[in-house]
Scaffold this motif. Structure first.
Motif, short mmCIF file in Angstrom:
data_model
loop_
_atom_site.label_atom_id
_atom_site.label_comp_id
_atom_site.label_asym_id
_atom_site.label_seq_id
_atom_site.Cartn_x
_atom_site.Cartn_y
_atom_site.Cartn_z
N ALA A 238 5.76 38.95 17.92
CA ALA A 238 4.99 38.17 18.89
C ALA A 238 5.68 36.85 19.21
CB ALA A 238 3.59 37.91 18.34
N GLN A 239 6.60 36.41 18.36
CA GLN A 239 7.28 35.14 18.59
C GLN A 239 8.53 35.30 19.46
OE1 GLN A 239 7.34 34.65 14.26
NE2 GLN A 239 6.57 32.57 14.56
N LEU A 240 8.79 36.53 19.90
CA LEU A 240 9.99 36.77 20.70
C LEU A 240 9.62 36.99 22.15
CD1 LEU A 240 11.68 39.39 18.34
CD2 LEU A 240 12.03 36.93 18.34
N SER A 241 10.59 36.81 23.04
CA SER A 241 10.36 37.13 24.46
C SER A 241 10.54 38.62 24.66
CB SER A 241 11.34 36.36 25.33
OG SER A 241 12.63 36.90 25.17
N GLY A 242 10.15 39.10 25.85
CA GLY A 242 10.24 40.53 26.13
C GLY A 242 11.65 41.07 25.97
N GLY A 243 12.63 40.31 26.48
CA GLY A 243 14.02 40.74 26.39
C GLY A 243 14.50 40.77 24.94
N GLN A 244 14.10 39.76 24.17
CA GLN A 244 14.49 39.71 22.75
C GLN A 244 13.88 40.86 21.98
OE1 GLN A 244 13.15 35.70 21.95
NE2 GLN A 244 15.27 35.03 21.63
N ARG A 245 12.62 41.17 22.31
CA ARG A 245 11.97 42.29 21.64
C ARG A 245 12.72 43.59 21.90
NH1 ARG A 245 6.47 39.89 22.06
NH2 ARG A 245 6.41 40.32 24.27
N GLN A 246 13.17 43.77 23.15
CA GLN A 246 13.89 45.00 23.45
C GLN A 246 15.22 45.03 22.71
OE1 GLN A 246 13.45 48.02 23.82
NE2 GLN A 246 12.65 48.10 25.90
N ARG A 247 15.84 43.84 22.52
CA ARG A 247 17.08 43.79 21.73
C ARG A 247 16.81 44.22 20.29
NH1 ARG A 247 21.32 40.10 23.72
NH2 ARG A 247 20.76 39.75 25.88
N VAL A 248 15.74 43.70 19.73
CA VAL A 248 15.39 44.08 18.35
C VAL A 248 15.14 45.58 18.27
CG1 VAL A 248 13.59 43.85 16.59
CG2 VAL A 248 14.48 41.82 17.75
#
Lengths: 338, 623
Positions: B488-498
């Motif tokens: 929840a602390q990440l942006s949408g793009g960062q989440r997709q990277r993870v």
């Protein structure tokens, strides 16, 4: 609509038969663990041991337990629940007169709970985000935390004893006689055209019904509020506003219909609890229903009555759940068969 | 018709009011179409909501006015504005499926709207409803009126909503991303429909979209927004062909081209400043990400400069914009030939759907699909929703058992579904799911999420997992501190990277990616596509890339499979298939994409394609 509900009712009926069998077995075997000897109880205290043994054999109590269960079950299936040891009367007759009284009480209480719950839920929703919210919220939690027997006692003290507005024992005024019929007093009175009886019965119902209804309403309030909050996040509500509909119309036509679905399934569960909750309230108000019958039976170790009443509770709850689920199916178009 | 002058919207935050929209000026003439373009968070939808004055709580118009027919919508009393809504001003939403009330029939909802518009008695209204449905090309109107929204497809719902919006012949229509949730072929037809209705009634339209190409095709004028402030405004064709603001240029370059040679993408670094960051930026809001920014940009908000007649841009270095370009993409490792890494033969999947007590229907989601994937090869699978793409992916990853056919991975047939086959499969194939929001467990930290595959072995201790997680994070371009964060602390793009890192943890040979860039902003999409290209060089793996976006597939994949109703109808090298499509369905898909070339008429007048719904669940071929 019938096509939608029929398969569900069919499946439920099958399941209900199974559940009733399991409950009957549980009732039978658990009650036989009790240190109670029905043979000794049905004879005068002066009976000799030989006489008791003879009675035991006559009643079939010397047979193995599973055998006894099968005999009892086959009799129950033929409608013979045996006769009460204490009252010396037919169990079916006793339960048959008490069950309608309790159903009447439970249904009216449910109506009270639903009306209060829906109004309370709408109020909780209406004050959302305002300064009134914590106050109304606190009120609903206060309601939630008072059990039905406390309400009963409050009501008896205030409306029965102090103000003397309403009666608080029994089902009717003592000078009135029960009319013959279905056993549902309100229905019988109306059929017979006896409005005095109807009025008296209603007055007797007010306090127990409100005690039960108020105790069960806060859960409905809170679930309705939260499902309304969810529904108001939906796009179709936003779009209805953009179409220029008034807030009142949005609530009535669009939001309430969607928010009522989760509330309805909760009410089905609640009704089961409420039906069980009648027991205490009946005892407090000396209301001649299943609860009082059950308490008497337990006090006197009256096994046939306990068994029959247990099965009756189980059957009623199963029926109510089926009805609520059918209603859910009818109200939710997504579950309907096309 | 609609004039915004100096409009500003502010949000009340804990530390004071923040301008969400500022310096907004435009005028929309009758019968014209204005495109509002920008990425999420640019304030496009906020303008739409400002028109209706239905702003989220805490947001309010603080300056300027919004004149509709000479009346200020902002200061108008509620009753008066409510009179206009649905009558003079109509809206078409982004999510058609949730725009209709699920417990009321379509007929009841149309009837309610017509009743409010005071259209005759019930019978007149019904007749009128049928005429309306006919106008939006929905067949069997009488039957449709008795249906519930969930029985219709997204495209049909959108048509119903468009019919309702045009019922009152409104003067203004606000369409907020009306086609984003729909398939490309449906998008083309919905756009066509709106244009048709708009021309017929002479309605002015505000068309909100994130797709600059689409806006250029269908709008008269375009207003590009960045962080709530107009970046550029002008005639659509001019803004598209000669963008003056660097942001417009970057948006254009971050979208893969549909024709010509494969060019690189411009991946804007970082992301648009959020509400709380807006206050801290002194000068041009775009300067921190701008390729042509100079020192002066960070000092003061740039004034609006008129580039050409009616074409303005908020930039002090307009002349530098045309120079922004992207290098050609670095050459990728060529796919190896020889024995394929993955060979699928005659793969089918049928589902049984209950129908009454004893009967059931059999629905074929995937029918006899065969293909191969070589080492180091990226293969794209395109098709509309319901074409069987996702079912195919699930079978390859072992999430669904095939009804028929074989899957051979690295020389071993894994279609028997035994536990040894599955272990083999897991070592070679990993899946990246579409929606990182739901694919990542919200209660776990990033480090634990990306190394879940190691947890399953039970042999790796936490120290080692943490070290591995940090290595993976640096590989996908995220700081090591991110390991301790929650999704929840990440942006949408960062989440997709993870989400991608999680799949890469066991170093699989094959990655199955199901729509992993859809729903992301173009700048984030470009960042992710760059990442995938970089990983391809660094890691040497193969990928099956499922997407409905043909331009992304064209950019990323060596070969492409086109799926239609569960079958592969065409396959071949991507550039070749897209340049000379053979199957009519491929041609239809390509024709439905808004082209880069503005001289061709789009959408094409005849779009002879039927949608490809998964039968059974939906017998709902779109009109």
């Amino acid at each position: 609509m019938i096509a939608t509900v029929f398969p569900l009712v069919g499946r439920r009926l099958l399941a209900s038969v199974l559940i009733l069998l399991i409950v009957s077995a549980l009732l039978f075997f658990v009650l036989h663990v009790l240190p109670v000897d029905p043979a000794a109880m049905s004879l005068p205290p002066s009976a000799t041991i030989a006489e008791i043994e003879a009675m035991r054999r006559e009643m079939g109590l010397d047979l193995p337990l599973p055998r006894q269960y099968l005999i009892w079950l086959s009799q129950v299936l033929q409608g013979d629940f045996g006769s009460s040891i204490h009252f010396r009367r037919d169990v079916l007759g006793l339960v048959g007169s008490a069950l309608p009284a309790t159903i009447e009480l439970a249904l009216l209480s449910m109506i009270v709970a639903t009306v209060l719950g829906i109004f309370g839920g709408l109020m909780l929703f209406h004050v959302r985000g305002s300064r009134m919210e914590p106050i109304v919220d606190f009120g609903s939690i206060l309601l939630l935390s008072i059990p039905e027997f406390l309400w009963s006692l409050f009501f008896i003290l205030i409306f029965g004893v102090a103000l003397q507005w309403l009666p608080f024992t029994g089902r009717l005024d003592p000078d009135l006689r029960l009319p013959q019929g279905t056993g549902f007093l309100l229905v019988d009175a109306l059929v017979a055209g006896r409005f005095d009886i109807f009025w008296s019965a209603m007055r007797h119902m007010v306090l127990p019904c409100f005690a039960l209804g108020i105790a069960f309403s806060p859960t409905i309030m809170r679930v309705l509020r939260s499902s309304l909050l969810d529904v108001y996040q939906e796009d179709y509500i936003h779009l209805a506003r953009l179409r220029g509909l008034s807030e009142w119309r949005i609530l009535r036509r669009h939001a309430l219909k969607n928010a009522i679905l989760p509330t309805l399934s909760l009410m089905g569960v609640q009704f089961g609890f409420l039906f069980g909750g009648t027991l205490l309230v009946e005892v407090i108000f000396s209301y001649p229903g299943l609860g009082n019958l059950m308490v008497d039976a337990v006090r006197n170790a009256d096994l046939p009555i306990i068994q029959a009443v247990g099965l009756a509770y189980c059957a009623v709850v199963l029926v109510i759940n089926t009805v609520v689920d059918s209603l859910y199916l009818v109200l939710n178009p997504k579950l309907r068969i096309r | 018709m609609l004039i915004a002058s100096d409009l500003a919207v502010s949000a009340a935050l804990a530390n004071g009011a923040v301008p969400v929209i500022q310096d907004l000026n435009f005028s929309l003439a009758p019968g014209r179409v204005l495109g509002l373009v920008g990425e999420s968070g640019a304030g496009k939808s906020m303008i739409g909501r400002a028109v209706a004055q239905l702003l989220p709580s805490g947001f309010s118009v603080t300056r300027g006015e919004l004149l509709f027919d000479g009346q200020d919508l902002v200061r108008m009393p509620l009753d008066k504005r409510r009179e206009l809504l649905g009558r003079e001003i109509a809206f078409v939403p982004q999510e058609p499926l949730s725009g209709l009330n699920p417990v009321l029939t379509v007929g009841r909802q149309i009837d309610e709207h017509l009743a409010r518009l005071a259209v005759g008695d019930a019978r007149t209204r019904r007749a009128r409803a049928l005429v309306m449905l006919d106008a939006v090309h929905l067949p069997r109107g009488a039957e449709l009126l008795g249906k519930y929204p969930h029985q219709l497809s997204g495209g049909m719902c959108q048509r119903v909503l468009i019919a309702m919006a045009f019922a009152s012949r409104p003067k203004l229509l606000v369409a907020d991303e009306p086609t984003t949730a729909l398939d490309v072929t449906i998008q083309a037809r919905i756009v066509q429909l709106i244009a048709e209705m708009q021309r017929h009634d002479g309605t002015s339209v505000i068309f909100i979209t994130h797709d600059l190409r689409l806006a250029a095709q269908i709008c008269d004028d375009i207003l590009v927004l960045y962080a709530g402030r107009p970046a550029e405004r002008g005639p659509a064709r001019r803004v598209f062909s000669q963008p003056a603001h660097p942001y417009t240029r970057c948006l254009q370059l971050s979208n893969p081209a549909m024709s010509g040679p494969r060019r690189g993408l411009y991946a804007l670094p970082e992301r648009m400043p959020g509400l709380s960051a807006l206050k801290t930026i002194q000068g041009c809001l775009f300067a921190p990400r701008c390729p042509s920014a100079v020192g002066a940009c960070a000092r003061a908000l740039p004034p609006f400069t008129e580039v050409d007649d009616g074409h303005i841009a908020a930039c002090i270095r307009i002349t530098a914009t045309a120079e922004i370009s992207v290098p050609a993409p670095a050459a990728a490792n060529a796919p190896k030939t020889g024995t394929p890494l993955l060979a699928v033969e005659g793969l089918s999947k049928t589902f049984r759907t209950a129908r009454g007590f004893f009967r059931h229907d059999v629905v074929a989601a995937v029918r006899g699909v065969s293909f191969t994937l070589h080492e180091n090869e990226f293969v794209g699978i395109v098709g509309e929703s319901g074409s069987g793409k996702s079912t195919l992916a699930r079978m390859l990853c072992g999430l669904d058992a095939p009804s028929q056919g074989t899957i051979v991975i690295a020389g071993r047939d894994v279609s028997d579904g035994s536990s040894r086959s599955n272990a083999h499969r897991r070592a070679h194939v990993q899946m990246v799911f579409q929606d990182p929001q739901s694919a990542l467990n919200p209660r776990r930290r990033v480090a634990s999420i990306v190394t879940q595959a190691l947890e399953a072995t039970g042999k790796v201790d936490w120290e080692e997992r943490l070290a591995r997680a940090k290595a993976l994070l640096s590989e996908i371009g995220m700081p090591p501190e991110a390991a301790q964060r929650f999704p929840a602390q990440l942006s949408g793009g960062q989440r997709q990277r993870v989400n991608i890192a999680r799949a890469l943890c066991v170093a699989p040979n094959i990655l199955v990616a199901d729509e992993i860039v859809s729903g992301l902003d173009v700048s984030v999409q470009a960042q992710l596509l760059d990442l995938l290209m970089w990983l391809r060089r660094a890691r040497a793996f193969s990928m099956l890339f499922i997407s409905h976006d043909l331009s992304v597939v064209r950019y990323l994949c060596d070969r492409v499979l086109v799926m239609y109703r569960g079958e592969v109808v065409e396959s071949g090298p991507t550039i070749q298939v897209f340049a000379t499509p053979r199957h009519p369905y491929t041609r239809a898909l390509l024709a439905a994409m808004p082209p880069d070339d503005l001289s061709a008429a789009w959408p094409p007048q005849s779009l002879e394609i039927e949608a490809a719904p998964l039968a059974g669940k939906a017998v709902e071929a779109d009109a």
